[in-house]
Design a protein around this motif. Structure first.
Motif, short mmCIF file in Angstrom:
data_model
loop_
_atom_site.label_atom_id
_atom_site.label_comp_id
_atom_site.label_asym_id
_atom_site.label_seq_id
_atom_site.Cartn_x
_atom_site.Cartn_y
_atom_site.Cartn_z
N ASP A 35 -61.03 187.48 74.41
CA ASP A 35 -60.37 188.70 73.95
C ASP A 35 -58.91 188.79 74.39
N THR A 36 -58.40 187.78 75.06
CA THR A 36 -57.04 187.80 75.58
C THR A 36 -56.09 187.13 74.58
N SER A 37 -54.88 187.68 74.48
CA SER A 37 -53.91 187.12 73.53
C SER A 37 -53.39 185.76 74.01
N THR A 38 -52.87 184.98 73.08
CA THR A 38 -52.34 183.66 73.39
C THR A 38 -51.19 183.75 74.38
N THR A 39 -50.29 184.71 74.20
CA THR A 39 -49.15 184.88 75.09
C THR A 39 -49.60 185.21 76.51
N ASP A 40 -50.62 186.08 76.61
CA ASP A 40 -51.13 186.44 77.94
C ASP A 40 -51.75 185.23 78.64
N ILE A 41 -52.45 184.41 77.87
CA ILE A 41 -53.07 183.22 78.48
C ILE A 41 -51.99 182.24 78.92
N GLY A 47 -46.61 180.87 84.77
CA GLY A 47 -45.75 182.04 84.84
C GLY A 47 -44.38 181.84 84.24
N GLY A 48 -43.92 180.61 84.13
CA GLY A 48 -42.59 180.34 83.60
C GLY A 48 -42.56 180.12 82.10
N TYR A 49 -43.64 180.45 81.42
CA TYR A 49 -43.74 180.19 79.98
C TYR A 49 -42.57 180.79 79.20
N GLY A 50 -42.16 181.99 79.52
CA GLY A 50 -41.09 182.64 78.77
C GLY A 50 -39.70 182.46 79.35
N ASP A 51 -39.56 181.72 80.42
CA ASP A 51 -38.27 181.57 81.10
C ASP A 51 -37.63 180.24 80.69
N TRP A 52 -36.46 180.31 80.07
CA TRP A 52 -35.80 179.09 79.58
C TRP A 52 -35.35 178.20 80.72
N HIS A 53 -35.15 178.78 81.93
CA HIS A 53 -34.79 177.96 83.10
C HIS A 53 -35.90 176.97 83.44
N GLN A 54 -37.15 177.44 83.31
CA GLN A 54 -38.29 176.58 83.60
C GLN A 54 -38.36 175.42 82.59
#
Length: 155
Positions: A35-41, A47-54
């Motif tokens: 039941d969890t969204s792809t972005t949440d998973i 944790g660095g999924y959305g950070d371009w530095h990572q």
């Protein structure tokens, strides 16, 4: 194979293996939390999924490692195998030296010192500086097999 093609194939194989690992991890998380969204998973898994530095750090480490392996292949073609052996076997020594200088790392306990001494001794032995063979008076005499030494000379 040239050093560049070998490095390319090695990097592509590693990228595929890492991708398979990441997809398997993602699928496992999706199955455990349907039941969890792809972005949440993705955010939970890394944790660095959305950070371009990572992502930049990952790109840098991938390109840097590939470049290092390529240069190592070129260097090994131009250096004698004995010298290459000494350089490559001394890698743990250089790793510790840079960690000591740059990160202020220290060896902890007897195990660290004994391991370091063994690596250093192995490097000296592979370079020929440290020779542990018994040296006798007939050091320069040619070595013969036991059978040849036991049989008389036929002239």
């Amino acid at each position: 194979l040239t050093p560049l093609s070998l490095t390319t194939w090695k990097s592509m194989l590693l990228a595929l293996l890492y991708l398979a690992w990441g997809v398997a991890d993602f699928v496992r998380d999706m199955m455990q939390q349907p039941d969890t969204s792809t972005t949440d998973i993705l955010t939970h898994s890394w944790g660095g999924y959305g950070d371009w530095h990572q992502w930049l750090a990952i790109l840098y480490s991938a390109v840097g490692v590939a470049l290092a392996h390529w240069l190592q292949g070129i260097g090994q073609q131009r250096v004698a195998s004995a010298e290459s052996n000494v350089l490559l076997s001394s890698e743990p020594i250089w790793t510790y030296a840079f960690a000591f200088v740059l990160l202020h790392e220290t060896l902890n306990g007897v195990q660290g010192y004994v391991g370091g001494a063994l690596i250093f001794a192995a490097t000296l032995m592979s370079s020929g500086i440290l020779d542990l063979e018994a040296k006798g008076d007939d050091q320069d005499a040619p070595r013969t097999s036991a059978a040849a030494a036991a049989s008389p000379d036929d002239e």
